[in-house]
Enzyme design. Structure first.
Site, PDB file in Angstrom:
ATOM      1  CE  LYS A 117      -2.641   0.750   3.657  1.00 54.81           C
ATOM      2  NZ  LYS A 117      -2.153  -0.497   4.201  1.00 54.81           N
ATOM      3  CB  THR A 150       5.208   0.125  -2.544  1.00 55.43           C
ATOM      4  OG1 THR A 150       6.058  -0.360  -1.496  1.00 55.43           O
ATOM      5  CG2 THR A 150       5.965   0.112  -3.856  1.00 55.43           C
ATOM      6  NE  ARG A 191      -0.598   4.845   8.762  1.00 53.98           N
ATOM      7  CZ  ARG A 191      -0.776   3.560   9.034  1.00 53.98           C
ATOM      8  NH1 ARG A 191      -1.131   3.177  10.243  1.00 53.98           N
ATOM      9  NH2 ARG A 191      -0.589   2.654   8.093  1.00 53.98           N
ATOM     10  CE  LYS A 212       3.919  -2.778   8.342  1.00 54.21           C
ATOM     11  NZ  LYS A 212       3.294  -1.462   8.130  1.00 54.21           N
ATOM     12  CB  ALA A 228      -5.290   0.941  10.680  1.00 53.25           C
ATOM     13  CG  PHE A 234      -3.719  -3.028   9.118  1.00 54.53           C
ATOM     14  CD1 PHE A 234      -2.649  -3.829   8.730  1.00 54.53           C
ATOM     15  CD2 PHE A 234      -3.701  -2.511  10.400  1.00 54.53           C
ATOM     16  CE1 PHE A 234      -1.605  -4.113   9.605  1.00 54.53           C
ATOM     17  CE2 PHE A 234      -2.659  -2.781  11.277  1.00 54.53           C
ATOM     18  CZ  PHE A 234      -1.608  -3.585  10.877  1.00 54.53           C
ATOM     19  CG  PHE A 242       4.601  -9.754  -6.895  1.00 54.49           C
ATOM     20  CD1 PHE A 242       5.647  -9.927  -5.996  1.00 54.49           C
ATOM     21  CD2 PHE A 242       3.569  -8.891  -6.535  1.00 54.49           C
ATOM     22  CE1 PHE A 242       5.664  -9.268  -4.778  1.00 54.49           C
ATOM     23  CE2 PHE A 242       3.576  -8.230  -5.320  1.00 54.49           C
ATOM     24  CZ  PHE A 242       4.626  -8.423  -4.432  1.00 54.49           C
ATOM     25  CD1 TRP A 278       9.111  -2.885  -4.181  1.00 55.89           C
ATOM     26  CD2 TRP A 278       9.919  -4.094  -5.892  1.00 55.89           C
ATOM     27  NE1 TRP A 278      10.179  -3.611  -3.712  1.00 55.89           N
ATOM     28  CE2 TRP A 278      10.702  -4.349  -4.726  1.00 55.89           C
ATOM     29  CE3 TRP A 278      10.244  -4.735  -7.084  1.00 55.89           C
ATOM     30  CZ2 TRP A 278      11.772  -5.249  -4.746  1.00 55.89           C
ATOM     31  CZ3 TRP A 278      11.319  -5.616  -7.108  1.00 55.89           C
ATOM     32  CH2 TRP A 278      12.073  -5.866  -5.942  1.00 55.89           C
TER      33      TRP A 278
END
Length: 556
Positions: free
Chosen positions: A71, A73, A94, A105, A273, A301, A381, A409
């Protein structure tokens, strides 16, 4: 392929003064923290407050899976792509919390060629906002215990202290502690506990305050305990809300950095969230709307959590009217929602994708209930097959929602140009008719049932007896006419993290209800949520290091 941190370290950043100047902020309105990051002064906010707002676009996602959705990215890549096609775009995100950075993460600044930089600074201490919030929170905690120790004029019932200490780290050993041990000089013994800083009401207040004086007023409304007569005791009763606001006088100013392609990014505030409202600060969002043609922001999220709270809480208090929503998905994640194990995601499986599409469809439907047009953004991907891609495109067409594949990405803004062009077309041709989901004057139980039935697709809410008593107390105190902030697992529409896809026939169990009177919402906590996370068996921290030249590795 280089790692995220290697890409970030090789990037050619411009000095933040140059980036800000190009996008409408002169140097005299910046407060510099080195060459590449700064805070934006209140002078800038006052100067632009009467300017016309740009378009507001919310980026959200399907229910998250271990396969990842990307999200942040996508938000960053979309901002870069919009600037590539001639739009003046800002990004508002954020701030990362040190807990997840050192836990699972390993960082939260985007990925690949869609990152915000300086990546290491943003993921670590940044401009000190998290530390200031921690200090303000714990000043209030110290004041509570000191007041009791010094005679307890307010008659605080030590059995009904609801305010907790915080630390910005995942530390399960602090979930339930005893304070005051050591005799008379150390105060009165009582049970206490820690939350992670980003779950604190102080964080929520910082993100919902309109200015410094509003911040101070909201801090004063924090209910920290109840007295022996059952009446609420606030931070203002303890006379510390002014000192708390003083600690936050710099933290309330939004931070400005840049992406790898020098698009400006306002990174400010960081509530989770799943246990808080999951949005960046209202101040940063409003500033970005004044400075840009389009502001890209995100909520944490899946759309059932962060986006629902953005639309029912943040937009209410900020008077915001979103123009469109981007729902992020990956074929990998949708296959997981269709029952595929993480280890088998590299294999083509159109049947599982077809089944998992139900989660995406429900999240799109949820956003439409707020009267907003939707674009589905699919992070592509290398393992995605032509058959899977075609199936997803066909399913989206059948559902009547525009879809775009992106490769932000791998390619940065260039990989998101189609997505940006489709978003601009939606903004120009489709009219948003934003409306909150429920009436704020409805009862707590009615608001809960509305969220569960309309957003989660469940049959309703089950409320434990202790939580029901808490609801009745809030009704007696006249504190029930506030929005609801659900604290629920992010992995499922239900409160069972193992129920993936779009389950039916479930109820949400609420075990705890408490008011965040300063933030202005009611937190309803389900049976399996933790406000202090723990570290995994192998924390991301063990793979991180720094050499004699100050070069960081392992922060991904």
């Amino acid at each position: 392929m280089l790692s995220d941190i290697e890409i970030a370290q090789k990037s050619k950043m411009k000095q933040i003064v140059e980036v800000a100047e190009k996008y409408g902020i002169p140097e005299e309105e910046l407060e510099l923290y080195g060459k590449y990051k700064a805070k934006v002064s209140f002078d800038c906010m006052k100067r632009v407050e009467k300017e016309k707002d740009g378009k507001l676009v919310l980026v959200t996602a399907i229910s998250p899976t271990p396969a990842g959705e990307g999200k942040s990215t996508t938000s960053i890549g979309l901002g870069q792509a919009l600037n590539k096609i001639g739009k003046k775009a800002y990004i508002a995100l954020r701030e990362p919390s040190l807990g997840p950075v050192f836990g699972v993460k390993g960082g939260a600044a985007g990925g690949g060629y869609a990152q915000v930089v300086p990546m290491e600074d943003i993921n670590l201490h940044f401009t000190g906002d998290m530390h200031a919030i921690t200090a303000a929170n714990n000043l209030l905690s110290a004041a509570i215990d000191n007041h009791i120790h010094q005679g307890n004029v307010l008659k605080i019932d030590s059995r009904q202290i609801i305010w907790k200490r915080v630390i910005d780290m995942n530390d399960r050993a602090l979930r339930h502690v005893t304070v005051g041990l050591g005799g008379k000089a150390c105060g009165f013994v009582r049970e206490d506990g820690f939350m992670i800083t980003v779950a604190s009401e102080v964080m929520a207040i910082l993100c919902l305050a309109s200015d410094l004086m509003d911040l101070k007023d909201r801090l004063g409304k924090i209910i920290v305990a109840y007295d022996l007569d059952g009446k609420p005791v606030t931070a203002k009763d303890l006379d510390v809300n002014g000192a708390m606001a003083m600690l936050l006088k710099e933290a309330i100013k939004p931070n400005i950095v840049q992406t790898l392609e020098n698009t400006p990014a306002l990174i400010h505030g960081g509530p989770f969230a799943n246990i808080a409202h999951g949005c960046n600060s209202l101040i940063a969002t409003k500033l970005g709307l004044k400075l840009g043609d389009i502001l890209i922001t995100e909520a944490g999220f899946g759309a059932d959590l962060g986006a629902e709270k953005f639309l029912n809480i943040k937009c209410r208090y900020g008077g915001l009217k979103p123009d469109a929503v981007v729902v992020v998905a990956t074929i990998r994640a949708l296959k997981m929602h269709g029952g595929v194990k993480k280890t088998e995601l590299g294999n083509e499986n159109v049947e599982a994708l077809d089944k998992g599409f139900a989660n995406l469809a429900k999240q799109v439907e949820n956003m439409r209930k707020f009267g907003l047009p939707v674009l589905v953004a699919v992070n592509r991907f290398v393992n995605d097959t032509d058959a899977e891609i075609q199936l997803l495109i066909n399913k989206c067409k059948e559902f009547g929602v525009e879809v775009s594949l992106n490769e932000c990405w791998a390619k940065g803004g260039e990989g998101g140009i189609e997505m940006a062009e489709k978003l601009v077309k939606i903004l120009e041709t489709e009219k948003a008719e934003y409306k909150p989901l429920y009436d704020i004057e409805a009862s707590i139980i009615d608001k809960l049932n509305t969220i569960v039935k309309e957003i989660y697709g469940g049959d309703g809410v089950e409320i434990d007896s202790a939580a029901m008593k808490q609801i009745k107390k809030l009704e007696e105190l006249g504190l029930d006419k506030l929005p609801i902030c659900m604290a629920k697992t992010q992995f499922s529409f239900s409160d069972d993290p193992n129920l993936m896809g779009a389950p039916k026939g479930f109820k949400i169990n609420v075990k705890d209800v408490r008011v965040s009177a300063g933030a202005g919402f009611i937190v309803c906590q389900t049976s399996n949520i933790m406000v202090m996370p723990g570290l995994p068996k192998v924390p991301a921290a063990v793979k991180m290091d720094i050499d004699e030249n100050g070069v960081i590795t392992g922060l991904f």
